[in-house]
Design an enzyme around this catalytic site. Structure first.
Site, short mmCIF file in Angstrom:
data_model
loop_
_atom_site.label_atom_id
_atom_site.label_comp_id
_atom_site.label_asym_id
_atom_site.label_seq_id
_atom_site.Cartn_x
_atom_site.Cartn_y
_atom_site.Cartn_z
N LYS A 77 -17.65 2.95 95.03
CA LYS A 77 -16.96 2.24 93.95
C LYS A 77 -18.03 1.67 93.01
O LYS A 77 -19.09 1.22 93.47
CB LYS A 77 -16.12 1.11 94.56
CG LYS A 77 -15.20 0.40 93.58
CD LYS A 77 -14.34 -0.63 94.33
CE LYS A 77 -13.34 -1.33 93.44
NZ LYS A 77 -12.49 -2.28 94.18
N SER A 98 -7.32 -3.82 97.63
CA SER A 98 -7.86 -2.74 96.81
C SER A 98 -8.44 -1.54 97.54
O SER A 98 -8.80 -0.56 96.90
CB SER A 98 -8.93 -3.28 95.86
OG SER A 98 -8.32 -3.89 94.77
N SER A 136 -7.60 -1.59 93.31
CA SER A 136 -8.52 -1.27 92.24
C SER A 136 -9.51 -0.17 92.56
O SER A 136 -10.15 0.36 91.66
CB SER A 136 -9.30 -2.53 91.86
OG SER A 136 -10.12 -2.95 92.94
N1 GLN Z 1 -4.65 -5.88 93.11
C1 GLN Z 1 -5.22 -7.14 93.47
C2 GLN Z 1 -5.74 -7.82 92.23
O1 GLN Z 1 -5.49 -7.32 91.20
C3 GLN Z 1 -6.30 -6.93 94.49
C4 GLN Z 1 -7.57 -6.47 93.90
C5 GLN Z 1 -8.65 -6.21 94.91
O2 GLN Z 1 -8.42 -6.18 96.10
N2 GLN Z 1 -9.85 -6.08 94.38
O3 GLN Z 1 -6.38 -8.82 92.26
#
Ligand code: GLN
Length: 484
Positions: A82, A181, A157
């Site tokens: 990532k 994410s 994400s």
């Molecule tokens: N979707 C969640 C957010 O927008 C989790 C994001 C993540 O785990 N980085 O914060």
């Protein structure tokens, strides 16, 4: 795209063939680079493919094998990272304009450990900007598409890392999980995704979103591959002050232990309102499969998880507003000039950050401001303690817990971009484990009414990765149509 992940070799097979000299890391790499070259224009899993660095690394692996040395358990395995993990001299952007072109002067600990295990880092994957989002549509460089249906999102994400594995571009990738994410995109892309216990994998060199929640973990096509890579990257790191000191659990020797006598709790609050009927149905089938394999399954209520989403959207933005203060046009990344320092910083942040990042910074700064701190941030911390306590009570009776990973299958691009709340609801089943600091894994378990992948989540108490992986391995072998 009709690619079938099952048709690709596992990391375990690749490493075995490279270690024995049957195949070269160079050949393995070229095959994967070809796949990326022919299909990534459609998927956009990668922000950057590290062709030269990867070739150099594969060559070093092959030289070691020829010299009779063992390059390690991930010998010649292509891995994608990532784009929020620092790679020395290689662009690391967090899919943000503010960091576009920035090249870190050092490698994250996970990158060093992958190298020591013989892995070949092949590129940096697309993500929601600064890991804020659930669909990878918040990337400043355009969205990633779901390899199973390119009109749909891959989740987020870490959508690029999930899609890269699902498309067969790499057998293994790493993501970060602050509120879901890794697990949510794993579920939406039909792959395995693991969020380890907080502190199990070093965060050194992971660009911070919400430091008390962030954890790095793997994506893979199989539970065994995920175990292989997690064993390679986990373990104490003095460079991360929150790193766990005890040695990490041994996963491999226990993958085939089975669940006979294992006590499994199905989380009531994650099976009702807000969860699509097909997702709940597959989760019940998963519970039945575990029962058929010898486990006892009972419903268990964890009341405080109902407040998880609200608490998370105070704690995470609060920490983010502080962490992202460093992007001021002076120390990191890009700058937009202004007549005064204030103007320069204002212009830099206005240009450099996307809408969701700005929304989070404002929410977080507000929650932390004098007069509101106790009512918002302080209260969220209390909920966090309650969630931890409720889980603790449940784990007195159960070895692992079970729930859906995500309330729905992959949704069409653009479906939820106008409604932040609808987007946030994607993480209702994953967020509580982050707030508690516990591990959880998403395992593909059949498909929804639309034919798209569904993931089932196994949750475990802190440092309970061993029993979590054992249960996950049983689920994988019981999954309809076999593991995808
Ligand atoms: N979707 C969640 C957010 O927008 C989790 C994001 C993540 O785990 N980085 O914060």
């Amino acid at each position: 795209m009709t690619s079938n992940p099952g048709a690709h070799l596992t990391a375990i097979d690749i490493a075995a063939s490279v270690r024995s000299g049957e195949r070269t890391a160079g050949d393995v790499l070229e095959e994967h680079l070809e796949r990326i070259a022919s299909s990534d224009a459609e998927i956009h899993a990668f922000n950057h493919v590290m062709v030269d660095e990867a070739r150099h690394c594969a060559q070093a692996v092959d030289t070691a094998v020829k010299a009779g040395e063992d390059p390690g358990p991930l010998a010649g395995v292509p891995v994608a990272l990532k784009d929020n993990m620092c790679t020395r001299a290689v662009p690391t952007t967090c899919s943000s304009r503010i960091l576009q072109g920035w090249k870190p002067p050092y490698d994250a600990t996970v990158v060093q450990r992958l190298g020591m295990a013989g892995a070949v880092v092949i590129g940096k994957t697309n993500m929601d900007e600064f890991a804020m989002g659930s669909s990878t549509e918040n990337s400043a460089f355009g969205p990633t598409r779901n390899p199973w249906d390119t009109s749909c999102v891959p989740g987020g994400s870490s959508g690029g890392s999930a899609a890269a594995v699902a498309a067969g571009f790499v057998p293994i990738s790493l993501g970060s999980d602050t509120g879901g994410s890794i697990r949510q995109p794993a579920a939406l892309c039909g792959v395995v995704g693991v969020k380890p216990t907080y502190g199990a994998v070093s965060r050194f060199g992971l660009i911070a979103f919400a430091s008390s929640l962030d954890q790095i973990g793997p994506f893979a096509n199989t539970v065994a591959d995920a175990a292989l890579v997690l064993e390679a990257i986990a373990g104490h790191d003095p460079a991360d002050s929150t790193s766990i000191r005890e040695p990490f659990a041994e996963l491999f020797p226990h993958l085939d232990d089975g669940v006979s006598g294992t006590r499994i709790g199905l989380i009531t609050e994650m099976m009702g309102e807000g969860i699509d009927a097909d997702v709940a149905a597959r989760t019940r089938e998963a519970a039945d499969a575990l029962e058929a394999a010898g486990a006892t399954v009972q419903e268990v209520s964890i009341p405080a998880v109902n407040y998880g989403l609200s608490a998370y959207y105070l704690v995470a933005p609060a920490e983010a507003s502080s962490n992202l203060a460093r992007y001021d046009g002076v120390r990191y990344g890009n700058r937009v000039e202004g007549n005064t320092t204030d103007e320069m910083m204002f212009a830099t942040r206005t240009e450099g950050f996307g809408d969701e990042v700005k929304r989070r910074i404002m929410l977080g700064a507000y929650a932390l401001s004098a007069g509101y701190y106790d009512a918002f941030y302080g209260k969220a911390l209390k909920v966090r303690t309650l969630i931890r306590a409720d889980f603790q009570v449940a784990y007195e009776k159960f070895d692992v817990l079970l729930s859906p990973t995500s309330p729905s299958t992959a949704f069409p691009l653009g479906d939820k971009t106008a409604d932040p709340m609808a987007m946030y609801l994607n993480d209702v089943c994953t967020i509580p484990t982050n707030l508690a600091g516990h591990p959880a894994i998403s395992v593909p378990f059949g498909t929804g009414d639309d034919g798209l992948s569904i993931g089932v989540q196994v949750l475990a108490p802190p440092q309970g990765e061993q029993q979590m992986f054992t249960a996950a391995a049983v689920l994988e072998s019981a999954a309809p149509g076999g593991a995808r």
